[in-house]
Write a protein that holds these residues in place. Structure first.
Motif, PDB file in Angstrom:
ATOM      1  N   VAL A 199       0.816  -1.328  -0.116  1.00  0.00           N
ATOM      2  CA  VAL A 199       0.142  -0.164   0.045  1.00  0.00           C
ATOM      3  C   VAL A 199       0.831   1.278  -0.020  1.00  0.00           C
ATOM      4  N   ALA A 200       2.115   1.118   0.245  1.00  0.00           N
ATOM      5  CA  ALA A 200       2.995   2.298   0.412  1.00  0.00           C
ATOM      6  C   ALA A 200       3.000   3.084  -0.966  1.00  0.00           C
ATOM      7  N   PHE A 201       3.030   2.567  -2.028  1.00  0.00           N
ATOM      8  CA  PHE A 201       2.811   3.269  -3.412  1.00  0.00           C
ATOM      9  C   PHE A 201       1.888   2.566  -4.479  1.00  0.00           C
ATOM     10  N   TRP A 202       0.831   2.149  -3.730  1.00  0.00           N
ATOM     11  CA  TRP A 202      -0.193   1.562  -4.425  1.00  0.00           C
ATOM     12  C   TRP A 202      -1.024   2.697  -5.473  1.00  0.00           C
ATOM     13  N   TRP A 203      -0.854   3.907  -4.645  1.00  0.00           N
ATOM     14  CA  TRP A 203      -1.673   4.989  -5.251  1.00  0.00           C
ATOM     15  C   TRP A 203      -1.054   5.463  -6.596  1.00  0.00           C
ATOM     16  N   VAL A 204       0.236   5.296  -6.780  1.00  0.00           N
ATOM     17  CA  VAL A 204       0.874   5.778  -7.799  1.00  0.00           C
ATOM     18  C   VAL A 204       0.557   5.484  -9.235  1.00  0.00           C
ATOM     19  N   PRO A 205      -0.073   4.106  -9.413  1.00  0.00           N
ATOM     20  CA  PRO A 205      -0.546   3.865 -10.822  1.00  0.00           C
ATOM     21  C   PRO A 205      -2.033   4.535 -11.036  1.00  0.00           C
ATOM     22  N   PHE A 206      -2.595   4.829 -10.001  1.00  0.00           N
ATOM     23  CA  PHE A 206      -4.041   5.396 -10.276  1.00  0.00           C
ATOM     24  C   PHE A 206      -3.998   7.013 -10.844  1.00  0.00           C
ATOM     25  N   LEU A 207      -2.479   7.236 -10.573  1.00  0.00           N
ATOM     26  CA  LEU A 207      -2.401   8.842 -11.331  1.00  0.00           C
ATOM     27  C   LEU A 207      -2.325   8.877 -12.639  1.00  0.00           C
ATOM     28  N   GLN A 208      -2.224   7.681 -13.314  1.00  0.00           N
ATOM     29  CA  GLN A 208      -2.209   7.566 -14.728  1.00  0.00           C
ATOM     30  C   GLN A 208      -3.558   7.682 -15.241  1.00  0.00           C
ATOM     31  N   LEU A 209      -4.704   7.486 -14.388  1.00  0.00           N
ATOM     32  CA  LEU A 209      -6.076   7.857 -14.842  1.00  0.00           C
ATOM     33  C   LEU A 209      -6.382   9.517 -15.266  1.00  0.00           C
ATOM     34  N   ARG A 210      -5.465  10.130 -14.771  1.00  0.00           N
ATOM     35  CA  ARG A 210      -5.698  11.562 -15.017  1.00  0.00           C
ATOM     36  C   ARG A 210      -4.362  11.935 -15.847  1.00  0.00           C
ATOM     37  N   GLY A 211      -3.179  11.321 -15.769  1.00  0.00           N
ATOM     38  CA  GLY A 211      -1.909  11.685 -16.577  1.00  0.00           C
ATOM     39  C   GLY A 211      -1.683  11.015 -17.585  1.00  0.00           C
ATOM     40  N   GLY A 212      -2.451   9.663 -17.985  1.00  0.00           N
ATOM     41  CA  GLY A 212      -1.812   8.802 -19.022  1.00  0.00           C
ATOM     42  C   GLY A 212      -0.742   8.246 -18.654  1.00  0.00           C
ATOM     43  N   THR A 213      -0.491   7.235 -19.455  1.00  0.00           N
ATOM     44  CA  THR A 213       0.546   6.327 -19.395  1.00  0.00           C
ATOM     45  C   THR A 213       1.960   6.971 -20.167  1.00  0.00           C
ATOM     46  N   THR A 214       2.116   7.874 -20.744  1.00  0.00           N
ATOM     47  CA  THR A 214       3.093   8.777 -21.350  1.00  0.00           C
ATOM     48  C   THR A 214       3.976   9.577 -20.383  1.00  0.00           C
ATOM     49  N   THR A 215       5.057   9.925 -20.583  1.00  0.00           N
ATOM     50  CA  THR A 215       5.960  10.954 -19.713  1.00  0.00           C
ATOM     51  C   THR A 215       5.861  12.253 -20.150  1.00  0.00           C
ATOM     52  N   SER A 216       5.057  12.615 -21.169  1.00  0.00           N
ATOM     53  CA  SER A 216       5.098  13.838 -21.484  1.00  0.00           C
ATOM     54  C   SER A 216       4.232  14.698 -20.745  1.00  0.00           C
ATOM     55  N   THR A 217       3.372  14.180 -19.525  1.00  0.00           N
ATOM     56  CA  THR A 217       2.835  14.924 -18.725  1.00  0.00           C
ATOM     57  C   THR A 217       3.379  14.936 -17.371  1.00  0.00           C
ATOM     58  N   PRO A 218       3.239  16.007 -16.333  1.00  0.00           N
ATOM     59  CA  PRO A 218       3.825  15.841 -15.177  1.00  0.00           C
ATOM     60  C   PRO A 218       3.718  14.469 -14.251  1.00  0.00           C
ATOM     61  N   ILE A 219       2.723  14.094 -14.423  1.00  0.00           N
ATOM     62  CA  ILE A 219       2.340  12.803 -13.651  1.00  0.00           C
ATOM     63  C   ILE A 219       3.023  11.786 -14.361  1.00  0.00           C
ATOM     64  N   GLY A 220       2.935  11.634 -15.739  1.00  0.00           N
ATOM     65  CA  GLY A 220       3.870  10.727 -16.275  1.00  0.00           C
ATOM     66  C   GLY A 220       5.248  10.594 -16.025  1.00  0.00           C
ATOM     67  N   MET A 221       5.751  11.810 -15.933  1.00  0.00           N
ATOM     68  CA  MET A 221       7.448  12.052 -15.490  1.00  0.00           C
ATOM     69  C   MET A 221       7.363  11.766 -13.998  1.00  0.00           C
ATOM     70  N   PHE A 222       6.302  11.989 -13.064  1.00  0.00           N
ATOM     71  CA  PHE A 222       6.661  11.505 -11.652  1.00  0.00           C
ATOM     72  C   PHE A 222       6.711  10.319 -11.592  1.00  0.00           C
ATOM     73  N   ILE A 223       5.873   9.314 -12.341  1.00  0.00           N
ATOM     74  CA  ILE A 223       5.960   7.721 -12.460  1.00  0.00           C
ATOM     75  C   ILE A 223       7.067   7.425 -12.901  1.00  0.00           C
ATOM     76  N   GLU A 224       7.727   7.973 -14.081  1.00  0.00           N
ATOM     77  CA  GLU A 224       8.927   7.419 -14.422  1.00  0.00           C
ATOM     78  C   GLU A 224      10.184   7.685 -13.720  1.00  0.00           C
ATOM     79  N   ILE A 225      10.182   8.773 -12.934  1.00  0.00           N
ATOM     80  CA  ILE A 225      11.329   8.973 -11.936  1.00  0.00           C
ATOM     81  C   ILE A 225      11.221   8.183 -10.762  1.00  0.00           C
ATOM     82  N   LEU A 226      10.124   7.714 -10.410  1.00  0.00           N
ATOM     83  CA  LEU A 226       9.950   6.735  -9.244  1.00  0.00           C
ATOM     84  C   LEU A 226      10.532   5.437  -9.605  1.00  0.00           C
ATOM     85  N   ALA A 227      10.186   5.009 -11.006  1.00  0.00           N
ATOM     86  CA  ALA A 227      10.627   3.765 -11.479  1.00  0.00           C
ATOM     87  C   ALA A 227      11.992   3.821 -11.715  1.00  0.00           C
ATOM     88  N   GLU A 228      13.026   4.838 -12.294  1.00  0.00           N
ATOM     89  CA  GLU A 228      14.076   4.824 -12.591  1.00  0.00           C
ATOM     90  C   GLU A 228      14.953   5.083 -11.233  1.00  0.00           C
TER      91      GLU A 228
END
Length: 651
Positions: free
Chosen positions: A485-514
């Motif tokens: 549950v610590a980071f379970w909320w992260v994928p749900f952000l893609q519902l607003r920001g999409g799955t690409t890194t061109s958006t701030p939400i997508g960039m945030f998820i990419e940074i966490l993964a890297e």
């Protein structure tokens, strides 16, 4: 009852078979010590075996002008709710590590490296980083074969380098796999988008991919270790079969199978082996260093065996084995030494297998698709002219994918082959996510299982100790749920920001993964440093270790030492240098052609956070700003025996 067997002189008191499993006996260091008589020693042993409490009080003895107080024996039995079940066999450890290592790096990173640095960069990147991971695992394996204990990677650093640094390593390791669990769920969402019926459907994304699939993985991890191990064996076998199918298919496509009838045998696409993305780098050398950084992500997981070794089955010899062996033979290799055999194969050869898999599959992909193909994944933070050309080309209608293998399958013209490859990619991501949750839970359990949750402790220590408990099936359920549950909320952000890194939400998820791959590099560096100090420690105190007959740490004794890695300590210094070079120089190469927020934060945010955490722990604990003192022979002997006790207590 003690067996009728003459034990060797070095056989430690804590390993006497009359003790209950996991029981250790150590003299109270706060009391004066003296040489006990045979009767006193036997009396204490009987008391420990019967569980009647402390031995009867013995009157102090006046000798040599001093009052000699007999040593008091303290019986240490780990709580049942703070131990796991040692049920994992060698095949289980191997498959768990396979599932955690052969993740999206196998199918996605190779295509990204090919686009960035060309065919030669694919081969060299995977080979060099593979060699680095092998060198690191040589250091870890040597210590792991002696001490397969909870939180092993954290404990090694704490005992041989610095206590606070060890705690920071444990937290960084937990963070890496907890955030990777959620990042892989987010990655699988992009892979699900390959199918038109799923792409853009928020109901499927939110209800199934982001909610039901993680719940299923939590359920799998909540099962007993036997059932979980079975699931890992099945999924690992399927994953290896998928890899074999992909390799065979890539060879067949290159030989001309399918409507495309290529038959190039790799010659055409290797005419310019050092071609590179000029938008990302000014020369091939810089592009190659960036490829090394990307390839590192693919090797995250080779050290997973250190996290799962705490549940490795403790080997026992059969009666026939005992009768065939002489007493002198048994003195050379005890059952305690055999525990290293359970983890040795996986620990040594996973990095070799991963290197072969990545290098071969990457080479085959470079034979089947050109470097500048529009379907290859590109660095999201680069304003690429090639991407602009692809968007206006007649081929821009091709299905978007993040995998070179799926792109090759789609271009081959073989019906449904791209769908099959994409299914392989989805299965690989989710099985890797399942293993990452397991590793995160064991990392957190290892950090907290030995904390004292008594009323005299601070509130945060009592809180953390709560996560070091296991349920009736021996599963650290609390640690597992928190890791999920610590980071379970992260994928749900893609519902607003999409799955690409061109958006701030997508960039945030990419940074966490890297950040996950960089975090593992920090852990690797600290493990190499721990081994270097351990190596010099046992070498410096060789005489004391021989005198005390401390088992399994006398590296010069081939019969007693579980595993002796190659070329030490030179190899450890090379591995440490390589890890630091990747952390500081290689990860900075992406900034040489201009500053970009995404690669900077991906590479250095976790490094800065790790250093800040280490400093904070030093300040809060009021610790000295120096490494652990390993100069005193008596303290070193006690430290090594304490590690043996932890190993015995974990059973």
């Amino acid at each position: 009852m003690l067996p009728s067997l003459e034990l060797p002189e070095w056989f430690p008191e804590w390993a006497l078979p009359s003790e209950p499993p996991g029981t250790s006996r150590r003299e109270d260091p706060t009391l004066p010590t003296s040489q006990t008589t045979a009767d006193d020693s036997q009396s204490g042993t009987n008391c420990a075996a019967s569980g009647e409490g402390e031995p009867e009080h013995v009157q102090p003895e006046y000798r040599d002008g001093f009052i000699r107080v007999p040593p008091r024996e303290i019986i240490v039995v780990p709580s049942q709710d703070r131990t796991v079940r040692r049920k994992l066999r060698g095949i289980h450890l191997f498959m768990i590590t396979i599932n955690g290592t052969l993740g999206t790096g196998l199918y996605w990173r190779g295509g990204q490296i090919l686009e960035l640095g060309g065919p030669l960069a694919v081969l060299l990147s995977f080979l060099l980083v593979g060699l680095l991971s092998w060198a690191v695992m040589q250091c870890i394996t040597e210590m792991l074969c002696i001490w397969p204990i909870p939180g092993a990677l954290s404990v090694y650093v704490s005992e041989f380098v610095d206590v606070e640094l060890g705690i920071a390593v444990g937290i960084a390791y937990w963070f890496t796999y907890s955030v990777s669990f959620s990042a892989l769920i987010a990655t699988s969402a992009a892979e699900f988008g390959f199918w038109p019926g799923v792409n853009g459907n928020t109901g499927i994304y939110g209800g199934i991919i982001y909610l039901c699939i993680p719940l299923s993985l939590v359920f799998f991890n909540a099962l007993g270790i036997e059932m979980y191990a079975f699931i890992e064996v099945v999924s690992g076998t399927i994953k290896l079969l998928f890899l074999a199918v992909i390799v065979i298919a890539l060879i067949a496509i290159n030989l001309g199978v399918g409507p495309s009838h290529r038959g190039y045998i790799g010659v055409q696409y290797w005419n310019a082996p050092t071609a590179f993305d000029t938008d990302a780098a000014t020369n091939w050398g810089t592009a190659f260093l960036m490829c090394l950084s990307i390839a590192t992500f693919a090797y995250v997981g080779v050290e997973i065996v250190a996290a799962s070794a705490l549940e490795a089955r403790w080997p026992r010899r059969t009666v026939e084995d005992e009768t065939r062996r002489t007493t002198s033979d048994m003195s050379r290799q005890s059952n305690d030494t055999l525990i290293g055999n359970s983890v040795k194969f996986s620990s040594i050869f996973i990095s070799v297998l991963a290197t072969i898999a990545y290098s071969v599959s990457g080479m085959l992909a470079s034979f089947d698709i050109p470097r500048d193909d529009c379907q290859l994944p590109r660095l999201s933070w680069i304003n690429s002219t090639e991407s602009a050309e692809c968007s206006t080309s007649p081929d821009s209608s091709q299905t978007n994918t993040a995998s070179a293998f799926v792109a090759i399958a789609a271009q081959s013209g073989i019906p449904h082959l791209a769908d099959i490859f994409n299914f392989f990619l989805v299965f690989t991501s989710l099985s890797c996510a399942n293993t990452n949750l397991y590793v995160a839970s064991r990392a957190l359990f290892g950090l907290t299982s030995r904390l004292d949750g008594g009323s005299g402790q601070s509130w945060f220590l009592r809180l953390f100790s709560w996560f070091g408990k296991t349920n009736r099936r021996g599963v650290p359920m609390k640690a597992m749920v928190l890791s999920a549950v610590a980071f379970w909320w992260v994928p749900f952000l893609q519902l607003r920001g999409g799955t690409t890194t061109s958006t701030p939400i997508g960039m945030f998820i990419e940074i966490l993964a890297e950040m996950g791959s960089v975090g593992v590099l920090i852990v690797w560096s600290c493990e190499c440093l721990a081994f270097i100090r351990y190596y010099h420690c046992i070498t410096s105190h060789r005489a004391a270790l021989e005198e005390k007959k401390v088992p399994q740490v006398r590296r010069w004794d081939r019969h007693d030492y579980p595993y002796r890695s190659h070329g030490q300590p030179v190899l450890a210094y090379i591995a440490l240098t390589g890890c630091i070079f990747v952390l500081i120089v290689v990860n900075a190469a992406s900034l040489w052609n201009g500053f970009h927020k995404l690669p900077f934060l991906s590479s250095y945010l976790i490094v800065l956070s790790f250093i800040a955490l280490w400093i904070l722990l030093k300040l809060v604990r009021g610790a000295k700003w120096s490494f652990v003192d390993l100069s005193n022979s008596q303290r070193v002997v006690k430290k090594l025996l304490d590690l043996h006790d932890i190993r015995m207590g974990a059973t």
